[in-house]
Scaffold this motif. Structure first.
Motif, PDB file in Angstrom:
ATOM      1  N   CYS A 181      18.534  11.932 -60.096  1.00 41.29           N
ATOM      2  CA  CYS A 181      19.234  12.051 -58.811  1.00 41.29           C
ATOM      3  C   CYS A 181      19.570  13.526 -58.606  1.00 41.29           C
ATOM      4  O   CYS A 181      19.563  14.311 -59.556  1.00 41.29           O
ATOM      5  CB  CYS A 181      20.531  11.254 -58.821  1.00 41.29           C
ATOM      6  N   GLU A 182      19.891  13.882 -57.392  1.00 39.30           N
ATOM      7  CA  GLU A 182      20.369  15.238 -57.129  1.00 39.30           C
ATOM      8  C   GLU A 182      21.643  15.472 -57.932  1.00 39.30           C
ATOM      9  O   GLU A 182      22.502  14.597 -58.012  1.00 39.30           O
ATOM     10  CB  GLU A 182      20.705  15.395 -55.636  1.00 39.30           C
ATOM     11  N   HIS A 184      25.257  17.740 -58.863  1.00 38.69           N
ATOM     12  CA  HIS A 184      26.401  18.145 -58.053  1.00 38.69           C
ATOM     13  C   HIS A 184      26.117  19.413 -57.250  1.00 38.69           C
ATOM     14  O   HIS A 184      26.604  19.571 -56.131  1.00 38.69           O
ATOM     15  CB  HIS A 184      27.622  18.352 -58.954  1.00 38.69           C
ATOM     16  N   ASP A 229      33.013  27.923 -61.482  1.00 40.43           N
ATOM     17  CA  ASP A 229      33.978  27.643 -62.545  1.00 40.43           C
ATOM     18  C   ASP A 229      33.337  26.649 -63.508  1.00 40.43           C
ATOM     19  O   ASP A 229      32.636  25.726 -63.078  1.00 40.43           O
ATOM     20  CB  ASP A 229      35.241  27.000 -61.955  1.00 40.43           C
ATOM     21  N   ALA A 232      32.200  19.944 -65.860  1.00 44.36           N
ATOM     22  CA  ALA A 232      31.576  18.980 -66.756  1.00 44.36           C
ATOM     23  C   ALA A 232      30.051  19.003 -66.691  1.00 44.36           C
ATOM     24  O   ALA A 232      29.470  19.098 -65.614  1.00 44.36           O
ATOM     25  CB  ALA A 232      32.073  17.581 -66.407  1.00 44.36           C
ATOM     26  N   GLN A 264      20.451  15.268 -62.217  1.00 45.18           N
ATOM     27  CA  GLN A 264      21.059  14.430 -63.241  1.00 45.18           C
ATOM     28  C   GLN A 264      20.118  13.246 -63.478  1.00 45.18           C
ATOM     29  O   GLN A 264      19.800  12.502 -62.550  1.00 45.18           O
ATOM     30  CB  GLN A 264      22.447  13.937 -62.795  1.00 45.18           C
ATOM     31  N   ARG A 267      20.862   6.912 -65.431  1.00 41.02           N
ATOM     32  CA  ARG A 267      21.385   6.358 -66.676  1.00 41.02           C
ATOM     33  C   ARG A 267      20.316   5.575 -67.442  1.00 41.02           C
ATOM     34  O   ARG A 267      20.197   5.709 -68.662  1.00 41.02           O
ATOM     35  CB  ARG A 267      22.575   5.444 -66.355  1.00 41.02           C
ATOM     36  N   PRO A 289      20.996   7.528 -55.452  1.00 37.93           N
ATOM     37  CA  PRO A 289      21.934   6.846 -56.351  1.00 37.93           C
ATOM     38  C   PRO A 289      21.798   5.323 -56.269  1.00 37.93           C
ATOM     39  O   PRO A 289      21.907   4.637 -57.291  1.00 37.93           O
ATOM     40  CB  PRO A 289      23.304   7.310 -55.850  1.00 37.93           C
ATOM     41  N   ALA A 292      18.786   4.304 -58.229  1.00 35.96           N
ATOM     42  CA  ALA A 292      19.070   4.492 -59.656  1.00 35.96           C
ATOM     43  C   ALA A 292      19.882   3.317 -60.194  1.00 35.96           C
ATOM     44  O   ALA A 292      19.609   2.802 -61.284  1.00 35.96           O
ATOM     45  CB  ALA A 292      19.829   5.804 -59.867  1.00 35.96           C
ATOM     46  N   ARG A 293      20.858   2.884 -59.412  1.00 35.76           N
ATOM     47  CA  ARG A 293      21.704   1.769 -59.846  1.00 35.76           C
ATOM     48  C   ARG A 293      20.909   0.471 -59.874  1.00 35.76           C
ATOM     49  O   ARG A 293      21.082  -0.362 -60.768  1.00 35.76           O
ATOM     50  CB  ARG A 293      22.931   1.657 -58.939  1.00 35.76           C
TER      51      ARG A 293
ATOM     52  N   SER B   4      33.520  14.119 -54.581  1.00 39.20           N
ATOM     53  CA  SER B   4      32.109  13.886 -54.275  1.00 39.20           C
ATOM     54  C   SER B   4      31.469  13.167 -55.450  1.00 39.20           C
ATOM     55  O   SER B   4      31.706  13.521 -56.605  1.00 39.20           O
ATOM     56  CB  SER B   4      31.395  15.210 -54.007  1.00 39.20           C
ATOM     57  N   TYR B   6      27.953  11.955 -57.440  1.00 37.43           N
ATOM     58  CA  TYR B   6      26.554  12.349 -57.569  1.00 37.43           C
ATOM     59  C   TYR B   6      25.921  11.513 -58.665  1.00 37.43           C
ATOM     60  O   TYR B   6      26.616  10.954 -59.516  1.00 37.43           O
ATOM     61  CB  TYR B   6      26.419  13.860 -57.834  1.00 37.43           C
ATOM     62  N   GLY B   7      24.578  11.423 -58.653  1.00 32.15           N
ATOM     63  CA  GLY B   7      23.888  10.606 -59.650  1.00 32.15           C
ATOM     64  C   GLY B   7      24.308   9.159 -59.530  1.00 32.15           C
ATOM     65  O   GLY B   7      24.876   8.742 -58.514  1.00 32.15           O
ATOM     66  N   ASP B   8      24.026   8.372 -60.587  1.00 30.12           N
ATOM     67  CA  ASP B   8      24.343   6.945 -60.488  1.00 30.12           C
ATOM     68  C   ASP B   8      25.686   6.572 -61.090  1.00 30.12           C
ATOM     69  O   ASP B   8      26.106   5.426 -60.960  1.00 30.12           O
ATOM     70  CB  ASP B   8      23.212   6.088 -61.082  1.00 30.12           C
ATOM     71  N   CYS B   9      26.385   7.517 -61.748  1.00 25.07           N
ATOM     72  CA  CYS B   9      27.675   7.134 -62.350  1.00 25.07           C
ATOM     73  C   CYS B   9      28.594   8.327 -62.562  1.00 25.07           C
ATOM     74  O   CYS B   9      29.338   8.362 -63.538  1.00 25.07           O
ATOM     75  CB  CYS B   9      27.429   6.399 -63.660  1.00 25.07           C
ATOM     76  N   TYR B  10      28.539   9.326 -61.659  1.00 25.33           N
ATOM     77  CA  TYR B  10      29.341  10.535 -61.830  1.00 25.33           C
ATOM     78  C   TYR B  10      30.095  10.823 -60.536  1.00 25.33           C
ATOM     79  O   TYR B  10      29.548  10.646 -59.448  1.00 25.33           O
ATOM     80  CB  TYR B  10      28.452  11.738 -62.157  1.00 25.33           C
ATOM     81  N   ARG B  12      33.158  13.795 -58.957  1.00 26.61           N
ATOM     82  CA  ARG B  12      33.942  14.989 -59.272  1.00 26.61           C
ATOM     83  C   ARG B  12      34.989  15.256 -58.204  1.00 26.61           C
ATOM     84  O   ARG B  12      34.711  15.144 -57.011  1.00 26.61           O
ATOM     85  CB  ARG B  12      33.013  16.208 -59.393  1.00 26.61           C
ATOM     86  N   SER B  14      36.838  18.379 -56.917  1.00 21.96           N
ATOM     87  CA  SER B  14      36.816  19.834 -57.085  1.00 21.96           C
ATOM     88  C   SER B  14      37.869  20.486 -56.211  1.00 21.96           C
ATOM     89  O   SER B  14      38.467  19.841 -55.351  1.00 21.96           O
ATOM     90  CB  SER B  14      35.423  20.407 -56.811  1.00 21.96           C
ATOM     91  N   SER B  42      38.379  24.207 -62.355  1.00 20.83           N
ATOM     92  CA  SER B  42      38.973  23.857 -61.056  1.00 20.83           C
ATOM     93  C   SER B  42      38.521  22.461 -60.611  1.00 20.83           C
ATOM     94  O   SER B  42      38.398  22.196 -59.424  1.00 20.83           O
ATOM     95  CB  SER B  42      38.580  24.893 -60.008  1.00 20.83           C
ATOM     96  N   SER B  43      38.207  21.594 -61.575  1.00 19.56           N
ATOM     97  CA  SER B  43      37.681  20.277 -61.218  1.00 19.56           C
ATOM     98  C   SER B  43      38.015  19.264 -62.314  1.00 19.56           C
ATOM     99  O   SER B  43      38.389  19.635 -63.421  1.00 19.56           O
ATOM    100  CB  SER B  43      36.160  20.334 -61.062  1.00 19.56           C
ATOM    101  N   THR B  45      35.877  15.739 -63.628  1.00 17.38           N
ATOM    102  CA  THR B  45      34.701  14.892 -63.407  1.00 17.38           C
ATOM    103  C   THR B  45      34.884  13.606 -64.204  1.00 17.38           C
ATOM    104  O   THR B  45      35.343  13.646 -65.337  1.00 17.38           O
ATOM    105  CB  THR B  45      33.422  15.623 -63.858  1.00 17.38           C
ATOM    106  N   THR B  47      32.953   9.757 -65.384  1.00 17.90           N
ATOM    107  CA  THR B  47      31.769   8.909 -65.384  1.00 17.90           C
ATOM    108  C   THR B  47      32.257   7.469 -65.432  1.00 17.90           C
ATOM    109  O   THR B  47      33.311   7.190 -66.002  1.00 17.90           O
ATOM    110  CB  THR B  47      30.820   9.176 -66.567  1.00 17.90           C
ATOM    111  N   TYR B  48      31.480   6.569 -64.825  1.00 16.27           N
ATOM    112  CA  TYR B  48      31.955   5.194 -64.720  1.00 16.27           C
ATOM    113  C   TYR B  48      30.838   4.210 -65.020  1.00 16.27           C
ATOM    114  O   TYR B  48      29.658   4.537 -64.951  1.00 16.27           O
ATOM    115  CB  TYR B  48      32.566   4.941 -63.339  1.00 16.27           C
ATOM    116  N   THR B  53      31.160   0.929 -57.945  1.00 13.53           N
ATOM    117  CA  THR B  53      30.163   1.558 -57.063  1.00 13.53           C
ATOM    118  C   THR B  53      30.693   2.927 -56.629  1.00 13.53           C
ATOM    119  O   THR B  53      31.900   3.159 -56.651  1.00 13.53           O
ATOM    120  CB  THR B  53      29.928   0.708 -55.796  1.00 13.53           C
ATOM    121  N   PRO B  54      29.795   3.828 -56.206  1.00 18.69           N
ATOM    122  CA  PRO B  54      30.249   5.154 -55.773  1.00 18.69           C
ATOM    123  C   PRO B  54      31.330   5.075 -54.693  1.00 18.69           C
ATOM    124  O   PRO B  54      32.299   5.835 -54.729  1.00 18.69           O
ATOM    125  CB  PRO B  54      28.970   5.804 -55.232  1.00 18.69           C
TER     126      PRO B  54
END
Lengths: 312, 204
Positions: A181-182, A184, A229, A232, A264, A267, A289, A292-293, B4, B6-10, B12, B14, B42-43, B45, B47-48, B53-54
């Motif tokens: 996925c894209e 951050h 900065d 993660a 990223q 999973r 996303p 992906a899920r 925001s 991003y991805g399937d389980c992240y 953040r 910020s 400054s953030s 993050t 994971t879940y 769901t997002p």
């Protein structure tokens, strides 16, 4: 008693559960780089997916059994011999005392796994027996195995014989497709770089370890000059430093970093990263996303009968 | 602050200041709903697992932001470390002094005069990001990271000070080495420092 290491190979470590819930203290995930292959090995000796097993890297190894026990080898194709007799991967075998298990370098891919029916004694640190080499903890005294080491085992009764269902064995060749996925900071790449990264294959460089690997190919351009900065990062994160040469992070990845997170890995494909080796190509495939899920659900369903306790 | 995913389980949060980041990470860790809660400078993050769901996660994070300014974090205890500056313990001190046209003693004096706050633990086990290095030098990271920095090394970048808990590669210019085991897996608590603690340095 135990298992004697006659030829340790490049980097053979004990791995168990990933460390989950420690990243805020700087403790990385660790555990098997290819968790699915390790789970399949453990399954063949009647153990839970994340029980302690041996992870071999690029060069195979040779072990001598100090006690009779069952064992199984999984991962990419390699020549496997038990006291001179050719044997197959993905199958339960029984070793007698003094039997010698010899595994060659994998023909493709990077890591083979050996699970044994007896319980493996290993250092339990932060709720896991997984070896984390940079901080020298977990597994076998926090280090990779050396020639002459003796791995302690405790006898555990097991009598079954099994073979991995063939549709669960992942074929590995010279190129690996990995869904992403894209990240951050994907928008920090200019549009030409965005399409290069998702269209062209990248080659794994020699700078490659359980922490991560450098990806050689079309260099990328970050549009913004502002430094970020530290934030993660995770296994499966693709970072892009100012040099334009991206890095793909793996199971032992640091917990924070200051370079843009451009992709990223999804999973359900994280375990594939463990089979990437120098010279191999990786082709990233972009997924939303939601896709992906959905893929995670499909893959979990496909594995649920054979590996009911496995999680990505 | 911006949420925001991003991805399937992240996801953040910020744009946090230090206070918000500490309160938010503590609040998020306390809920035990997240696989990981990782503070950045400054953030924060998270994971879940796939049960969430997002969209739900974004709502949860926005609601926790609304309550986070109502509590004041415990800044924790203050701790002082003996440090040896320059030479082989601080191999980059001489270069820094030259580059910024000051004496090594000036940098040492300024470094000791400051009281630091542990902003976050991260990178590798025992690495501490400290804020509070007041100076006019805008010191940058090395262009190419050093291959191996000994454990206990103290580096500086901008207004930050970093302590390497483990030996390993690192990109921060090193001015000295603190005499303490910042990470020791054989101790009941392997970490000497944690977010929110105050730190000072004293020459040996």
């Amino acid at each position: 008693m135990g298992i004697i290491v006659e030829r340790a190979g490049l980097q053979t470590t004990l791995q168990g559960r990933p460390r989950i819930g420690w990243r805020h203290r700087g403790i990385p995930r660790s555990g098997p780089a290819d968790s699915l292959s390790m789970a399949l090995a453990n399954r063949l000796v009647g153990k839970p997916s994340y029980d302690t097993a041996l992870e071999l890297t690029l060069t195979g190894c040779r072990l001598r059994f100090g006690a009779a026990m069952a064992f199984a080898v999984t991962g990419p194709s390699a020549s496997i011999n038990l006291s001179g007799q050719h044997i197959d991967a993905h199958k339960t075998y029984y070793a007698e005392v003094e039997d010698i298990l010899d595994i060659s370098a994998p023909h493709y891919g990077c890591r083979n796994y050996i699970a044994v029916s007896d319980s493996i004694e290993a250092d339990d640190v932060f709720e896991s027996t997984s070896t984390y080499l940079p901080a020298a903890f977990g597994g076998y005294g926090g280090r990779a195995l050396k020639d002459g080491d003796a791995i302690g085992t405790r006898s555990r009764s097991f009598r079954d014989s099994m073979t991995t269902p063939s549709d669960l064995i992942m074929p590995i060749g010279g190129t690996m497709a990995i869904q992403v996925c894209e990240g951050h900071d994907y928008e920090m790449l200019d549009s030409a770089s965005q399409s290069k990264l998702l269209r062209e294959p990248y080659t794994i460089s020699n700078r490659s370890s359980r922490m991560g690997m450098e990806l050689l190919g079309q260099p990328l351009t970050i549009t913004s000059k502002t430094t970020l900065d530290s934030a993660a990062v995770f296994p499966g994160t693709v970072q892009c430093p100012p040099s334009g040469t991206p890095f793909l992070l793996s199971v032992d990845s640091q917990t924070t970093g200051g370079y843009p997170v451009v992709l990223q890995v999804i999973r359900s494909d994280l375990h594939l990263i463990g089979q990437l080796r120098p010279g191999m190509k990786v082709q990233f495939l972009r997924r939303s996303p939601e896709q992906a899920r959905a893929n995670l659900t499909i893959k979990q369903r496909a594995l649920s009968e054979w590996l009911p306790d496995y999680w990505f | 602050m911006i949420v925001s995913s991003y991805g399937d389980c992240y996801a953040r949060i910020s744009g946090c200041n230090a206070h918000q980041r500490i309160v938010l990470s503590e609040a998020l860790l306390a809920t035990k709903q997240w696989e990981e809660v990782v503070p950045g400078i400054s953030s924060v993050t998270v994971t879940y697992s796939e049960d969430l769901t997002p969209a739900v996660v974004e709502r949860m994070l926005k609601s926790i932001i609304r309550v986070c300014d109502t509590t004041i974090p415990d800044r924790g205890k203050s701790i002082s470390f003996p440090i040896s500056y320059g030479g082989s313990d601080g191999p980059d001190l001489e270069q820094l002094a030259k580059r910024y046209c000051v004496s090594e003693a000036d940098i040492i004096k300024q470094h000791q005069a400051c009281i630091y706050t542990v902003e976050m633990m991260g990178f590798t086990p025992g690495f501490a990001y400290l804020s509070g290095f007041k100076n006019d030098w805008s010191i940058a990271r090395h262009a190419t990271p050093a291959k191996e920095i000994p454990a206990g090394s103290v580096g500086v970048v901008g207004a930050q000070c970093g302590i390497y808990g483990l030996k390993g590669p690192g990109g921060w210019p090193i001015i000295g080495r603190a005499d303490a085991q910042f990470f020791d897996v054989t101790r009941d608590n392997p970490f000497l420092l944690s977010a929110g603690m105050r730190v000072r340095f004293q020459s040996v």
